[in-house]
Write an enzyme that holds these catalytic residues in place. Structure first.
Site: not given
Length: 453
Positions: A49-51, A114, A120, A189
């Site tokens: 993921t982005c993190n 979150e 994900q 985006g």
């Protein structure tokens, strides 16, 4: 059998490294197959993921499993492991299982509670299952973890007034401007992150513009939040009029570069703020050198204070006690794996004896009616079940015994189950070899068909 988690996240590694060690969506299937086929690796799931980037593996030995998992990262990304291994965290067995439950509950996220990470992880598991990289252990563990994640968000207030990276981006914008309602916000985006960001900005009545390579998707989001959609070729024109640009595309290259932006800024009198929430990053970091340009990325958002932090921490404490119970429950199931084949073999042997007896009865008493046969079958099976009840309970109790293996071997000897279990084990090995052969053929076919990273 051992479980390992090897990865890095916003807690352990800077964004410059995280963007190098990230798997794009179209790479994930092949990468997961490669991981599964590394030496010592029995099962594998990749969460990217982005993190965070995390590899979950079942391995036959801890030290070889760790070595070959790191070797996979080195080979896949063509980066010497000396450049990244000191940023990696390695979690083993119970610690690895506990970490997975923390992740799906949102406890390890940039903003506690979150919910996006749960979806994900679910997608990562389904992808691994699709390429046959998972087996008995991960089927159980990830299904239990996904169910637990849903339970946490349904039964606690940890997600109350839920926030996200998009929310954090809006909070950063609020720090930069006293008022947002007269600002022009451009979203680059049109994915889930952009949609969440648009939703938060909409509550401040900003003028929102959405750009995306697929215009229909940009228009869908823009229409929902009273914004305007444009095609990608309008980027330079839109940037001239923007106040805040939020970028969250899945591009592997910069979509706004220094050379592209410099001429756009001529004669501009007001500052332009970029908030890059993509990984890999969308915005060329060197644009921060330009006058009147301010650039923030994911790591910059980490310092934003969550208004509900204290409350969420209280809920998180509750969830952590639940995690301890979930880990215990999973390992109780793991311990039962050793006794299940013996119980199954015992029942199979007993029922085969019952079937042989019934056949002899039917040969000696051919005049029996169908009703009488059914009664005899039912009663003889009842005798079997009653005789097996106590032995099966005692065998299950052996699962938690410190000398489990020795006692289970004794059970196999007492009930003469060795031959039956050995035959079943040999059959299962043949099935595994056949399955692995098929997987390798599929991978070879995919490579020959031109698939590449």
């Amino acid at each position: 059998m051992h479980i390992l988690t090897i990865g890095l996240s916003h807690h352990s590694a800077p964004i410059e490294l995280r963007e190098k060690l990230t798997f794009s969506e179209d790479q994930l299937k092949m990468a997961t197959s490669h991981l599964r086929n590394m030496k010592s690796i029995l099962e594998g799931v990749i969460v990217s993921t982005c993190n965070r980037m995390e590899l979950y593996v079942v391995c036959d030995q801890l030290h070889t499993g760790e070595y070959y998992t790191k070797a996979f990262l080195e080979n896949w990304f063509h980066i010497p492991k000396e450049e990244f291994q000191h940023y990696l965290y390695v979690k083993k067995n119970e610690q690895a299982v506990s970490h997975l439950f923390s992740v799906v509950a949102g406890l390890d996220s940039l903003i506690i509670g979150e919910t996006q990470i749960l979806g994900q992880v679910k997608t990562a598991f389904f992808t691994a299952r699709e390429v046959e990289a998972t087996g008995t252990i991960f089927h159980k563990l990830f299904q239990q973890a996904i169910t637990f994640g849903k339970q946490v968000h349904h039964e606690t207030e940890i997600g109350a007034n839920a926030v996200s990276i998009g929310y954090a981006a809006v909070e950063k914008a609020r720090q930069l401007f006293e008022c947002l309602d007269d600002k022009k916000v451009v979203l680059l985006g049109a994915g889930k992150m952009a949609e969440l960001t648009a939703k938060h900005f909409h509550s401040y009545q900003t003028k929102t513009v959405v750009l995306n390579r697929t215009f229909s998707r940009a228009k869908q989001i823009a229409d929902r939040f009273q914004g305007v959609a444009y095609t990608w070729d309008k980027l330079s024109e839109i940037l001239r009029e923007a106040d805040i640009v939020i970028s969250s595309t899945s591009s592997s290259e910069y979509i706004v570069t220094y050379d592209q932006l410099k001429p756009i800024l001529r004669n501009r009198k007001t500052p332009l703020f970029f908030i890059d929430i993509a990984l890999p990053r969308d915005i060329d970091p060197t644009i921060a050198k330009l006058d009147q340009v301010f650039l923030y990325n994911l790591d910059d958002l980490e310092g934003i204070v969550d208004d509900n932090k204290s409350f969420r921490e209280q809920e998180a404490k509750k969830v952590r006690t639940w995690i301890d119970k979930e880990v215990k429950k999973f390992y109780e199931w793991v311990q039962m794996l050793g006794v299940v084949p013996i119980i199954r073999a015992l029942r199979e042997k007993a029922l085969s004896v019952q079937e042989e007896v019934m056949q002899r009865i039917e040969r000696k008493l051919p005049e029996l009616t169908e009703k009488e046969r059914r009664v005899l079958r039912k009663q003889t099976k009842s005798i079997i079940n009653q005789l097996l009840r106590d032995p099966i309970v005692r065998i299950k109790e052996l699962a938690t015994s410190p000398n489990q293996e020795e006692l289970l071997e004794l059970c196999k000897y007492i009930f003469a189950l060795e031959e039956l279990l050995d035959h079943r084990h040999a059959t299962k090995d043949q099935q595994k070899v056949s399955s692995l052969s098929m997987m390798r053929k599929k991978m070879y076919s995919s490579k020959c068909g031109g698939a590449n990273r």
